[in-house]
Every structure is written in C-alpha cells, then in structure tokens.
Design an enzyme around this catalytic site. Structure first.
Site, short mmCIF file in Angstrom:
data_model
loop_
_atom_site.label_atom_id
_atom_site.label_comp_id
_atom_site.label_asym_id
_atom_site.label_seq_id
_atom_site.Cartn_x
_atom_site.Cartn_y
_atom_site.Cartn_z
N THR A 15 -23.69 -24.44 19.12
CA THR A 15 -24.98 -25.13 18.99
C THR A 15 -26.14 -24.17 18.75
O THR A 15 -27.06 -24.48 18.00
CB THR A 15 -25.25 -25.96 20.27
N SER A 61 -15.11 -26.03 19.72
CA SER A 61 -13.94 -26.88 19.95
C SER A 61 -12.82 -26.54 18.97
O SER A 61 -11.67 -26.92 19.16
CB SER A 61 -14.32 -28.35 19.82
N ASP A 92 -18.67 -25.57 24.57
CA ASP A 92 -17.52 -26.41 24.92
C ASP A 92 -16.32 -25.61 25.43
O ASP A 92 -15.67 -26.01 26.40
CB ASP A 92 -17.09 -27.27 23.73
N THR A 277 -5.79 -26.57 41.48
CA THR A 277 -6.32 -27.82 42.03
C THR A 277 -7.31 -28.50 41.06
O THR A 277 -8.02 -27.84 40.31
CB THR A 277 -7.02 -27.61 43.39
N CYS A 279 -9.80 -30.02 42.14
CA CYS A 279 -11.13 -29.87 42.77
C CYS A 279 -11.83 -28.64 42.20
O CYS A 279 -11.19 -27.63 41.93
CB CYS A 279 -11.00 -29.70 44.27
N1 ASP Z 1 -19.80 -28.42 20.30
C1 ASP Z 1 -20.61 -27.24 20.54
C2 ASP Z 1 -19.70 -26.04 20.59
O1 ASP Z 1 -19.06 -25.84 21.59
C3 ASP Z 1 -21.38 -27.40 21.80
C4 ASP Z 1 -22.28 -26.25 22.17
O2 ASP Z 1 -22.32 -25.20 21.58
O3 ASP Z 1 -23.04 -26.42 23.14
O4 ASP Z 1 -19.62 -25.31 19.64
#
Ligand code: ASP
Length: 347
Positions: A15, A61, A92, A277, A279
C-alpha cells in the site's frame, strides 16, 4: 568530515507505494520514484540512501518463497556495502516475510527493518511518511559504533517489534502490528527509546544466507465439528513434510480416536507436526489437559509461544536445510532468533 551511514531501501510494493486505479478505485502497486517524490523530507536526513526496487512491485498477498529468496539475495549481495536495510512491504504478509527473513539471514549483525503503511504515500493522512522516516533512522542508529538493532524487525505505528514475534492484528488502525508474546524493541515518540536488553545479541560468526525453503508444509486450524475425512485428506497431501496445527487454548484439540490415530500414523510415516495455539497471547503446554495428552503421545512438537507465521517459516527453513526427525525437533524447539520463549523461562 563525518561519514554518514548508508542504508539500502528495498521496495517490494504494498500500500505504501500504491495508487488508485481511475476506473475501479482499487489500489495497485506503483513506481518507487513516485513514492519518494511524496517525501522530500528524506533529503534532510544525514544518511546516504540508495534504493533497489522490484521490477514489478507487488501486493504482499502475492508474495511467496521466491520473493523471500529475492530479498535475502539482495541483502546478501549488498551486505558489506550498507550499514542497514529498510524493506518496504505490504502489511498483509509482512509478518511472514519478517519471520522468513529472520531464519534465512544467519548471524545477522545489521538492522533489517521492514515497514509499509495502511494508507498510500500520496494520500493526505498517510501513515507511510512517519513509518518510512523512522524505519530509516532506526536502521541507521548506532551505539558505541555498533548497529543498535542487529536483527530483522518490523517498524509500524510507533513501535519496533521483533519480526518473528509480530502479527498483523488490525486492518483499520495505524497501529496494525502487535507482538503479543515479546515486548517492543523500541518505542517511538518525541524520542526513539531503544530497549537494548531486549535485542538479540550481536552475531559473532560470519553472516550467511540460507536460501532453501521447503514449501511442502501446511497449516491446519482445528475447529469444533471438524470431520475425519477433511483431516485425512490434509495428512495425505502428496509430498507433505510438515504441518502446523493451530489448536485451542494451551494446545488442545479433539481427543477423538480418529484424530489421534491419523496424526500418529502420519508422524510415524515421517510427517513433522508442530502445535501452535490459536490464542494470540500465551503458550502451548501439551499435557496440561487430557485433550492434549494424545498429541504428546503421538509425537506432536510444541511450538510454545511462537506465532503461526514464525512456526511455518521456521519449518520451511529447517526442512529446506535437511533437518528431519529428532534433529528437526531439536532445532525447532530451540530459540534460534528469539522467536520463542525458552521453557525454563515459561516454567
Ligand atoms: N494488500 C496490501 C499488501 O499487503 C495491504 C497493505 O500493504 O497494507 O500489499
């Protein structure tokens, strides 16, 4: 004339460097020069900055093992030319990359600070500017002639966290990361307060990079109502060498016979299974309840207070280096990069 520290900024995408598509409004990764044009303040830092950008910046991602190898190779090749590294990365999968790099970079004695942002650099209220500037300052910081942070860390939302202890826990706030089981390495306010005693000790041996990461691994998050067929399908995945099971509470899962028997058979056939876990805070204590006794008896390895990101990447790293069976267990249960609290501390 005083020598200024040199930092290499590696831009992978995320981002922080994205712009909005005119038609759909969706963010996509853009050119690194556009990103830097929004931060004229960088010229005020008394630090030499160089940049290396992925030819095609990506949304994190889309990151995979090949990206980690690319990053580790850049750091290896430029290691002697810079005092520290800043990696610009999407949020991410940032915790996965931080964990993977922490294991791939062996005997690291220089800072590798990973950062990004929740809002792109060109957006008025962006958090990217502060994240980038502080990450650079941290990467360049020295004490008694030595780098202040000789490890892979995530800087985000005023906190410096150990990379392999971090998790993205917030999709909305600027403080998107937390290290639930280990305190921050530094806090940034008016001053940058470093907690030297929490840092990894400076490596004494030569820096090395291990580039082999075995992708024949998986994660199984257990849930009430989970069916035997589903678990058996996963355990019978062709080529599977390692499995992280995400269990309830302090490491518990169903005590149903089919589950324990299926795991026992898979482990007997050579599968490495570790227990993390579900948690966020606390640790796995196999055997505390009857519902985790079966896991002990069939050879499931406790991941103590490791994150799932650290467990899966450590598994890839150890299997990539050829560790199997008892040798794998020995290495996995040892804290090699501060990724887990040792049992004596937990007891
Ligand atoms: N989808 C973006 C990524 O991980 C989210 C981010 O950068 O905050 O590249």
């Amino acid at each position: 004339m005083t020598k200024h520290n040199s930092i290499l900024i590696i831009y992978t995408g995320g981002t922080i460097g994205m712009v909005a598509d005119e038609q759909s409004g969706s963010y996509y990764p853009f050119d690194v020069q556009v990103l830097f044009s929004h931060v004229p303040e960088l010229s005020q830092l008394k630090i030499n900055l160089d940049t290396e950008s992925f030819t095609e910046p990506i949304d994190s991602s889309d990151i995979g093992v090949s990206t980690w190898i690319k990053l580790a190779t850049i750091i290896r090749d430029k290691y002697n030319s810079y005092d520290g590294f800043v990696v610009l990365h999407g949020t991410d999968t940032m915790a996965y990359t931080a964990s993977a790099l922490s294991f791939m970079l062996e005997n690291l004695a220089k800072p590798v600070i990973i950062t990004g942002s929740q809002l792109p650099m060109g957006v008025l209220r962006t958090d990217g500017k502060e994240n980038l500037i502080s990450a650079i300052e941290i990467a360049a910081a020295r004490k008694e002639g030595k780098p202040r942070v000789p490890e892979v860390a995530i800087y985000f939302g005023s906190k410096l966290l150990r990379g392999n202890r971090s998790q993205k826990f917030n999709t909305e706030g600027f403080e998107a990361f937390e290290s639930f089981n280990y305190p921050s390495l530094a806090d940034v306010g008016i001053h940058i307060i470093y907690y030297d005693q929490r840092m990894l000790r400076q490596a004494q041996m030569d820096f090395e990079v291990s580039l082999k990461m075995d992708e024949n691994v998986g994660v199984l998050r257990v849930f009430p109502g989970m069916k035997a067929d589903f678990v058996r399908q996963i355990l019978n995945t062709p080529g599977l060498k390692g499995l992280v099971i995400e269990t309830f509470g302090s490491g518990n899962a169903t005590s149903a016979n089919w589950f324990i028997e299926a795991l026992k058979q898979a482990i007997h056939d050579g599968l490495h299974v570790v227990n993390v876990t579900q948690c966020s805070r606390g640790f796995v204590e196999q055997g505390k309840y009857l519902t985790s006794r079966g896991l002990v008896s069939c050879g499931v390895i406790s991941a103590a207070d490791m994150t799932v990101e650290a467990a899966i990447t450590k598994m890839m790293n150890l299997l990539g280096k050829g560790y199997v069976g008892i040798e794998f267990e020995k290495e996995f249960t040892r804290s090699s990069r501060g990724e887990r609290t040792s049992y004596s501390t937990l007891a």
